[in-house]
Design a protein around this motif. Sequence first.
Motif, PDB file in Angstrom:
ATOM      1  N   TRP A  62     -70.695  43.328  42.761  1.00 33.31           N
ATOM      2  CA  TRP A  62     -69.788  42.051  43.459  1.00 33.31           C
ATOM      3  C   TRP A  62     -69.628  41.675  41.927  1.00 33.31           C
ATOM      4  CZ3 TRP A  62     -70.486  38.899  48.415  1.00 33.31           C
ATOM      5  CH2 TRP A  62     -69.254  37.719  48.907  1.00 33.31           C
ATOM      6  N   GLN A 120     -71.519  37.930  42.730  1.00 38.60           N
ATOM      7  CA  GLN A 120     -73.222  38.060  42.453  1.00 38.60           C
ATOM      8  C   GLN A 120     -73.652  37.972  42.011  1.00 38.60           C
ATOM      9  OE1 GLN A 120     -75.176  37.180  45.595  1.00 38.60           O
ATOM     10  NE2 GLN A 120     -73.490  36.016  46.461  1.00 38.60           N
ATOM     11  N   HIS A 137     -73.395  44.755  47.899  1.00 40.91           N
ATOM     12  CA  HIS A 137     -72.573  43.373  48.562  1.00 40.91           C
ATOM     13  C   HIS A 137     -71.166  44.815  47.930  1.00 40.91           C
ATOM     14  CE1 HIS A 137     -75.038  40.415  47.664  1.00 40.91           C
ATOM     15  NE2 HIS A 137     -75.013  40.384  49.037  1.00 40.91           N
ATOM     16  N   ASP A 149     -67.629  43.962  50.084  1.00 42.20           N
ATOM     17  CA  ASP A 149     -66.987  42.694  49.595  1.00 42.20           C
ATOM     18  C   ASP A 149     -66.741  41.811  48.188  1.00 42.20           C
ATOM     19  OD1 ASP A 149     -67.533  41.077  52.108  1.00 42.20           O
ATOM     20  OD2 ASP A 149     -70.035  41.009  51.881  1.00 42.20           O
ATOM     21  N   LYS A 206     -63.838  43.467  47.919  1.00 43.81           N
ATOM     22  CA  LYS A 206     -62.135  43.159  48.334  1.00 43.81           C
ATOM     23  C   LYS A 206     -62.020  41.740  47.703  1.00 43.81           C
ATOM     24  CE  LYS A 206     -63.611  43.662  52.366  1.00 43.81           C
ATOM     25  NZ  LYS A 206     -64.686  42.387  54.299  1.00 43.81           N
ATOM     26  N   ALA A 207     -62.699  41.582  46.653  1.00 39.40           N
ATOM     27  CA  ALA A 207     -62.653  40.440  45.989  1.00 39.40           C
ATOM     28  C   ALA A 207     -61.932  40.965  44.543  1.00 39.40           C
ATOM     29  CB  ALA A 207     -64.292  38.851  45.825  1.00 39.40           C
ATOM     30  N   ASP A 210     -72.992  48.454  52.329  1.00 43.02           N
ATOM     31  CA  ASP A 210     -72.488  47.002  52.740  1.00 43.02           C
ATOM     32  C   ASP A 210     -73.717  45.839  53.281  1.00 43.02           C
ATOM     33  OD1 ASP A 210     -70.724  44.512  54.419  1.00 43.02           O
ATOM     34  OD2 ASP A 210     -70.776  46.170  56.736  1.00 43.02           O
ATOM     35  N   ASN A 215     -73.890  42.828  53.808  1.00 40.13           N
ATOM     36  CA  ASN A 215     -73.967  42.129  54.559  1.00 40.13           C
ATOM     37  C   ASN A 215     -73.371  42.245  55.871  1.00 40.13           C
ATOM     38  OD1 ASN A 215     -74.424  40.456  52.099  1.00 40.13           O
ATOM     39  ND2 ASN A 215     -72.844  38.844  52.119  1.00 40.13           N
ATOM     40  N   GLY A 242     -70.301  42.503  57.432  1.00 39.12           N
ATOM     41  CA  GLY A 242     -69.841  42.190  57.506  1.00 39.12           C
ATOM     42  C   GLY A 242     -67.958  42.840  57.427  1.00 39.12           C
ATOM     43  N   THR A 243     -68.513  44.050  57.136  1.00 37.98           N
ATOM     44  CA  THR A 243     -66.881  44.998  56.914  1.00 37.98           C
ATOM     45  C   THR A 243     -66.800  45.686  58.601  1.00 37.98           C
ATOM     46  OG1 THR A 243     -67.669  44.932  54.689  1.00 37.98           O
ATOM     47  CG2 THR A 243     -65.842  46.515  55.449  1.00 37.98           C
ATOM     48  N   GLU A 271     -61.483  48.566  57.344  1.00 38.03           N
ATOM     49  CA  GLU A 271     -62.128  48.466  56.128  1.00 38.03           C
ATOM     50  C   GLU A 271     -62.276  49.265  55.671  1.00 38.03           C
ATOM     51  OE1 GLU A 271     -62.165  43.755  56.091  1.00 38.03           O
ATOM     52  OE2 GLU A 271     -63.376  44.524  57.537  1.00 38.03           O
TER      53      GLU A 271
END
Length: 530
Positions: free
Chosen positions: A106, A109, A145, A148, A151-152, A176, A178, A180-181, A185
């Motif tokens: 990421w 990060q 990450h 995430d 996505k970024a 994944d 964190n 949260g996915t 997705e």
Amino acid sequence: MTKERLYIFDTTLRDGAQTAGIEFSLEDKIAICGLLEELGVDYIEGGYPGANPVDTEFFDTRRTTRARFTAFGMTKRAGRSAANDPGLQGLINSQADSVCFVAKAWDHQVTVALEISLEDNLANLRDSVATTVAANKEALVDCEHFFDGFKANPDYALQCVKTALDAGARWVVLCDTNGGTMPAEVALIVSSVLAIAPGTHLGIHAHDDTGQAVANTLAAVDAGVRQIQGTLNGIGERCGNANLITLIPTLLLKPVFADRFETAIPSASLARLTQVSRAFDDRLNRAPFRQAPYVGASAFATKAGIHASALLKDFSSYEHVPPESVGNERSIMVSQQAGKSNLLTALARHGIALAKDDPRLEKLLATVKDRESRGYSYDGADASFAILAHEVLGTLPNFFAVDTYRASVERRHNAQGEEITVTEAVVKIRVEGEVLMSVAEGNGPVNALDLALRKDLGKYSSRIEDLELVDFKVRILDGGTGAVTRVLVESRDGTGERWFTIGVSANIIDASFEALYESITYKLLKTETP
Ligand SMILES: CC(=O)SCCNC(=O)CCNC(=O)[C@H](O)C(C)(C)COP(=O)(O)OP(=O)(O)OC[C@H]1O[C@@H](n2cnc3c(N)ncnc32)[C@H](O)[C@@H]1OP(=O)(O)O
Ligand SMILES: CC(=O)C(=O)O
């Protein structure tokens, strides 16, 4: 149809070691590694050599014979060469077959946490993998990450994957981190990665922060990845990792996966899965989760009367797979939710055969429901149910009767002037008309009562010699002055059988005494010759 190979990568000893409240000793690691070898996983990630003395010592010796023994660590630091990075050299010089690097994928990060440029991060990743491969070790890369990051900045996340593969990594694992996915997705993002990398070199590492680590792992497999990472019983950082004890039977038993994929897990391991899961909890010194899918004590337990009735006609009514396929067992419980079918099954367990239209069955069902409404709970106290059944059916032998009991607790000073607490119990029982009185001291009133009650049972004494009280649990059912106490006693004997008895009263000592009395009565019942 030729099946595709799925690789199972276990990270119990690495990500699992990041679980709050869990600290593995070297002995724990060796024992758990043995459990995983037996299970048949492809990779065992044993920890992070160089991070702490236990992990360093664990990697001084090769600990596996079947699975690839894998060391985890970060990529080399920026500003130094791979040859001069002690962390990286520690990984390469360990006894591991494979090294799994964590690399940030990421962009945000990389800038914020590593405080290096995006190019330097890619260079660290490239050099770390190439150096490992040159040292004849297999390299894997956990892209931290990844979802995430994708996505970024999808281009940068994909550059990390490509850099690792071009440098010679056998696997790139999409993390994944964190948790949260969402599964949809995961499927979509994995499809994008497949445009630049083959699924046979991609893995998935999912955390359970939304309770979907298993679903996310399956979504990734469905989309094309061929390595899955997870842990025993789903332990791991924060809410844990994908639970291999759930994933393995799903992959092996559910046609949607089993028809397409094969793993290295032998069928004998699948049939021992419940034992593996419980042996692991034993090692962690914690109670197994009753509602764990496939392996929990409740996974094949039926409480509702309507369900029990249909289940007895056809097990598939309420079981998605046979319990024995994963080493678990079926249980039909007695409770307020029960009907006559539950009772008949429970009675059969205790060798009591009744016809469904026997009027005594209706009476027993009404008694169970009445007592449950007063605080008893027979689904966890099968031995007390057996006693109640014999009582209602009029078949309970009159072993012994308790005339009186008394327990006292006294705080006093000994000869040296020190404060001591003395607990004493006196129990008067009657065996075939003979009155027997026993006195015992204990480390508390329940212990003293237990000792006194068992001290002299007259002609029954020899039959309870191997009886042992294993556990004692107290629960207050209603708060306030009208509180009712429920006591559950667990006992065992020399045969290895364990049984549970229950006592309920407004008085904790009374409730305990009832459960102790029933434990002895059950032992006498089971040793009674017809
Ligand atoms: C997502 C995951 O689960 S990753 C797994 C993480 N696991 C662990 O951290 C458990 C074991 N870790 C440890 O024992 C320690 O963190 C150690 C021994 C590895 C390092 O300890 P320390 O040197 O004191 O560093 P500390 O833990 O404070 O910080 C981590 C350092 O690694 C750097 N780092 C983190 N990830 C990476 C990476 N992938 N590549 C290179 N460097 C990295 C950080 O920037 C930070 O550097 P800084 O100290 O210059 O700011
Ligand atoms: C590497 C790892 O454990 C994670 O990203 O979650």
